[in-house]
Design a protein around this motif. Structure first.
Motif, mmCIF file in Angstrom:
data_model
loop_
_atom_site.group_PDB
_atom_site.id
_atom_site.type_symbol
_atom_site.label_atom_id
_atom_site.label_comp_id
_atom_site.label_asym_id
_atom_site.label_seq_id
_atom_site.Cartn_x
_atom_site.Cartn_y
_atom_site.Cartn_z
ATOM 1 N N SER A 80 56.223 -21.345 18.661
ATOM 2 C CA SER A 80 55.707 -22.716 18.611
ATOM 3 C C SER A 80 54.433 -22.875 17.798
ATOM 4 O O SER A 80 53.939 -24.006 17.659
ATOM 5 C CB SER A 80 55.461 -23.250 20.028
ATOM 6 N N THR A 81 53.891 -21.774 17.254
ATOM 7 C CA THR A 81 52.634 -21.867 16.512
ATOM 8 C C THR A 81 52.704 -21.079 15.201
ATOM 9 O O THR A 81 53.567 -20.208 15.026
ATOM 10 C CB THR A 81 51.462 -21.280 17.331
ATOM 11 N N GLY A 82 51.744 -21.358 14.340
ATOM 12 C CA GLY A 82 51.630 -20.596 13.105
ATOM 13 C C GLY A 82 51.381 -19.118 13.370
ATOM 14 O O GLY A 82 51.853 -18.249 12.626
ATOM 15 N N GLU A 83 50.638 -18.849 14.433
ATOM 16 C CA GLU A 83 50.388 -17.459 14.810
ATOM 17 C C GLU A 83 51.696 -16.752 15.168
ATOM 18 O O GLU A 83 51.915 -15.598 14.806
ATOM 19 C CB GLU A 83 49.434 -17.452 16.010
ATOM 20 N N ASP A 84 52.580 -17.471 15.881
ATOM 21 C CA ASP A 84 53.884 -16.885 16.239
ATOM 22 C C ASP A 84 54.709 -16.580 14.988
ATOM 23 O O ASP A 84 55.384 -15.543 14.905
ATOM 24 C CB ASP A 84 54.688 -17.854 17.117
ATOM 25 N N VAL A 85 54.670 -17.492 14.017
ATOM 26 C CA VAL A 85 55.433 -17.291 12.786
ATOM 27 C C VAL A 85 54.878 -16.090 12.015
ATOM 28 O O VAL A 85 55.635 -15.241 11.526
ATOM 29 C CB VAL A 85 55.397 -18.562 11.908
ATOM 30 N N ALA A 86 53.560 -15.985 11.950
ATOM 31 C CA ALA A 86 52.947 -14.852 11.253
ATOM 32 C C ALA A 86 53.284 -13.536 11.946
ATOM 33 O O ALA A 86 53.558 -12.525 11.286
ATOM 34 C CB ALA A 86 51.429 -15.051 11.184
ATOM 35 N N ALA A 87 53.289 -13.544 13.282
ATOM 36 C CA ALA A 87 53.624 -12.324 14.022
ATOM 37 C C ALA A 87 55.069 -11.919 13.762
ATOM 38 O O ALA A 87 55.377 -10.718 13.617
ATOM 39 C CB ALA A 87 53.391 -12.546 15.518
ATOM 40 N N ALA A 88 55.964 -12.899 13.690
ATOM 41 C CA ALA A 88 57.370 -12.595 13.402
ATOM 42 C C ALA A 88 57.504 -11.972 12.018
ATOM 43 O O ALA A 88 58.244 -11.001 11.824
ATOM 44 C CB ALA A 88 58.203 -13.872 13.505
ATOM 45 N N ALA A 89 56.774 -12.519 11.048
ATOM 46 C CA ALA A 89 56.816 -11.974 9.689
ATOM 47 C C ALA A 89 56.295 -10.538 9.668
ATOM 48 O O ALA A 89 56.866 -9.664 9.003
ATOM 49 C CB ALA A 89 56.002 -12.862 8.748
ATOM 50 N N ASP A 90 55.235 -10.291 10.407
ATOM 51 C CA ASP A 90 54.663 -8.941 10.453
ATOM 52 C C ASP A 90 55.656 -7.922 11.018
ATOM 53 O O ASP A 90 55.579 -6.730 10.718
ATOM 54 C CB ASP A 90 53.395 -8.929 11.314
ATOM 55 N N GLY A 115 60.815 -20.844 26.609
ATOM 56 C CA GLY A 115 59.562 -20.483 27.270
ATOM 57 C C GLY A 115 58.345 -20.719 26.393
ATOM 58 O O GLY A 115 58.453 -21.213 25.265
ATOM 59 N N ASP A 116 57.182 -20.333 26.932
ATOM 60 C CA ASP A 116 55.927 -20.568 26.229
ATOM 61 C C ASP A 116 55.428 -19.360 25.446
ATOM 62 O O ASP A 116 54.452 -19.455 24.708
ATOM 63 C CB ASP A 116 54.830 -20.966 27.236
ATOM 64 N N VAL A 117 56.073 -18.208 25.657
ATOM 65 C CA VAL A 117 55.616 -16.982 24.999
ATOM 66 C C VAL A 117 56.618 -16.590 23.925
ATOM 67 O O VAL A 117 57.820 -16.455 24.186
ATOM 68 C CB VAL A 117 55.451 -15.839 26.017
ATOM 69 N N SER A 118 56.114 -16.390 22.717
ATOM 70 C CA SER A 118 56.971 -16.049 21.585
ATOM 71 C C SER A 118 57.597 -14.676 21.747
ATOM 72 O O SER A 118 56.959 -13.737 22.251
ATOM 73 C CB SER A 118 56.126 -16.087 20.314
ATOM 74 N N VAL A 119 58.832 -14.546 21.253
ATOM 75 C CA VAL A 119 59.502 -13.243 21.255
ATOM 76 C C VAL A 119 58.653 -12.192 20.552
ATOM 77 O O VAL A 119 58.621 -11.028 20.965
ATOM 78 C CB VAL A 119 60.903 -13.359 20.599
ATOM 79 N N ALA A 120 57.945 -12.572 19.514
ATOM 80 C CA ALA A 120 57.145 -11.611 18.755
ATOM 81 C C ALA A 120 55.963 -11.087 19.562
ATOM 82 O O ALA A 120 55.449 -10.000 19.289
ATOM 83 C CB ALA A 120 56.643 -12.253 17.463
ATOM 84 N N THR A 121 55.554 -11.833 20.561
ATOM 85 C CA THR A 121 54.471 -11.401 21.448
ATOM 86 C C THR A 121 55.031 -10.720 22.691
ATOM 87 O O THR A 121 54.550 -9.666 23.111
ATOM 88 C CB THR A 121 53.633 -12.621 21.892
ATOM 89 N N ALA A 122 56.061 -11.327 23.284
ATOM 90 C CA ALA A 122 56.595 -10.820 24.554
ATOM 91 C C ALA A 122 57.391 -9.538 24.367
ATOM 92 O O ALA A 122 57.410 -8.677 25.257
ATOM 93 C CB ALA A 122 57.481 -11.877 25.198
ATOM 94 N N ASP A 123 58.091 -9.422 23.228
ATOM 95 C CA ASP A 123 58.967 -8.268 23.034
ATOM 96 C C ASP A 123 59.062 -7.915 21.552
ATOM 97 O O ASP A 123 60.125 -8.036 20.935
ATOM 98 C CB ASP A 123 60.362 -8.578 23.603
ATOM 99 N N PRO A 124 57.921 -7.477 20.959
ATOM 100 C CA PRO A 124 57.953 -7.192 19.515
ATOM 101 C C PRO A 124 58.972 -6.125 19.142
ATOM 102 O O PRO A 124 59.562 -6.164 18.050
ATOM 103 C CB PRO A 124 56.521 -6.736 19.207
ATOM 104 N N GLY A 125 59.234 -5.201 20.063
ATOM 105 C CA GLY A 125 60.172 -4.121 19.770
ATOM 106 C C GLY A 125 61.573 -4.621 19.492
ATOM 107 O O GLY A 125 62.307 -4.045 18.670
ATOM 108 N N ILE A 126 61.966 -5.706 20.148
ATOM 109 C CA ILE A 126 63.334 -6.203 19.932
ATOM 110 C C ILE A 126 63.484 -6.760 18.517
ATOM 111 O O ILE A 126 64.559 -6.664 17.918
ATOM 112 C CB ILE A 126 63.715 -7.249 21.007
ATOM 113 N N VAL A 127 62.404 -7.307 17.968
ATOM 114 C CA VAL A 127 62.467 -7.818 16.594
ATOM 115 C C VAL A 127 62.531 -6.639 15.615
ATOM 116 O O VAL A 127 63.379 -6.607 14.709
ATOM 117 C CB VAL A 127 61.266 -8.727 16.282
ATOM 118 N N GLU A 128 61.665 -5.668 15.826
ATOM 119 C CA GLU A 128 61.689 -4.489 14.943
ATOM 120 C C GLU A 128 63.033 -3.770 15.018
ATOM 121 O O GLU A 128 63.586 -3.343 13.998
ATOM 122 C CB GLU A 128 60.554 -3.539 15.335
#
Ligand SMILES: O=C[C@H](O)COP(=O)(O)O
Length: 214
Positions: free
Chosen positions: A175-185, A140-153
Motif C-alpha cells: 500500500s505504500t511506496g516503501e512496500d513497492v521499493a522493498a518488493a523491487a529489492d 491485510g496491513d502488512v506487505s508481503v515484502a515485509t511479512a515474508d520476504p523469503g517467499i518473494v525471493e
C-alpha cells in the motif's frame, strides 16, 4: 516496476481510480494498470488507463454460458488479464487454457500463485508474468515484502529456474511506496495490490505514494 491495481469486487468508483491511475502514470512515467470488474472494462479503458481483466475463461466462442472470453475482454479495451487469482482459483488444465486463450486475444498474462512451488508450475505455462501472493496476507496491513520476504525471493528463484523470461510480481498488503521499493529489492518486477487503493479515501494520494520510491 509495474503497479497492477485489482479492484476486485470492492464498492469503489472504478472511474475515479482509473482516472487517478492514468494521471499518476502519465506524470511519473511508471507503468500502472487497473483491473476492474468485467462489466466495467470498457468505461475504465475509455479513461485511457492501461486496463486489465480479473480473469478470462479457457473457453473460445460457443455454448459456454457465464464465461468471460478473452476475445470479449480484449474487444472491451483490456490489454492484459489476471489468471488464477487466489480468490478465483482454477484447475491446472484451465490455467493453461486461459493462458492460451489470452495469448490468442493478444492479452498480456499474469498467473497468480500462493507459494514458490506453485510459481514454478505457473512459470512452466509460459505466461508473461507470475505473481506470488500468500493468501493469509491478502487484504491485510502488512506487505508481503515485509511479512515474508523469503517467499518473494524464493518465488523469483523458482521462476528463474524454469524460465527466466517470465517476470515475477508479488502482492498482498502492498500500500505504500516503501512496500513497492522493498518488493523491487527482493527481485520483483511488479506488484499486485487491491485494498490499499480500492478502499482508500483518496486513491490518487495512495497512487502518488506508491510510485514515490521507484
Ligand atoms: O489482487 C490483489 C491481491 O490479492 C492483493 O490484495 P491486497 O492488496 O488487498 O492485499
Amino acid at each position: 516496476m509495474f503497479i497492477l491495481v485489482n479492484l476486485k469486487a470492492y464498492p469503489c468508483d472504478p472511474i475515479e481510480v482509473a482516472t487517478a491511475a492514468r494521471d499518476v502514470a502519465d506524470s511519473s512515467g511508471v507503468r500502472i494498470a487497473v483491473s476492474p470488474q468485467a462489466a466495467d472494462l470498457a468505461r475504465v479503458a475509455e479513461t485511457g488507463v492501461e486496463t486489465w481483466a480479473q480473469h478470462v475463461s479457457p473457453n473460445a466462442h460457443g455454448s459456454h454460458t457465464g464465461s468471460t472470453l478473452a476475445e470479449a475482454v480484449a474487444d472491451n479495451g483490456a490489454e492484459g488479464t489476471l489468471i488464477n487469482h487466489s480468490e478465483n482459483r482454477l484447475k491446472l488444465a484451465d490455467i493453461d487454457g486461459s493462458v492460451g486463450a489470452a495469448e490468442r486475444a493478444d492479452l498480456e498474462t499474469v498467473v497468480c500463485a500462493n507459494n514458490p512451488a506453485q510459481i514454478g508450475a505457473a512459470t512452466a505455462l509460459s505466461p508473461d508474468a507470475v505473481a506470488v501472493e500468500p493468501p493469509e496476507l491478502i487484504g491485510g496491513d502488512v506487505s508481503v515484502a515485509t511479512a515474508d520476504p523469503g517467499i518473494v525471493e524464493d518465488a523469483v528463484a523458482a521462476a528463474a529456474a524454469v524460465d527466466d523470461a517470465v517476470d515475477v510480481f508479488c502482492g498482498a498488503g502492498v500500500s505504500t511506496g516503501e512496500d513497492v521499493a522493498a518488493a523491487a529489492d527482493l527481485g520483483a518486477s511488479g506488484v499486485l495490490l487491491a485494498s490499499g487503493v480500492a478502499k482508500a479515501d483518496d486513491p490518487a494520494a495512495v497512487l502518488e505514494d506508491l510510485v514515490s520510491e521507484i
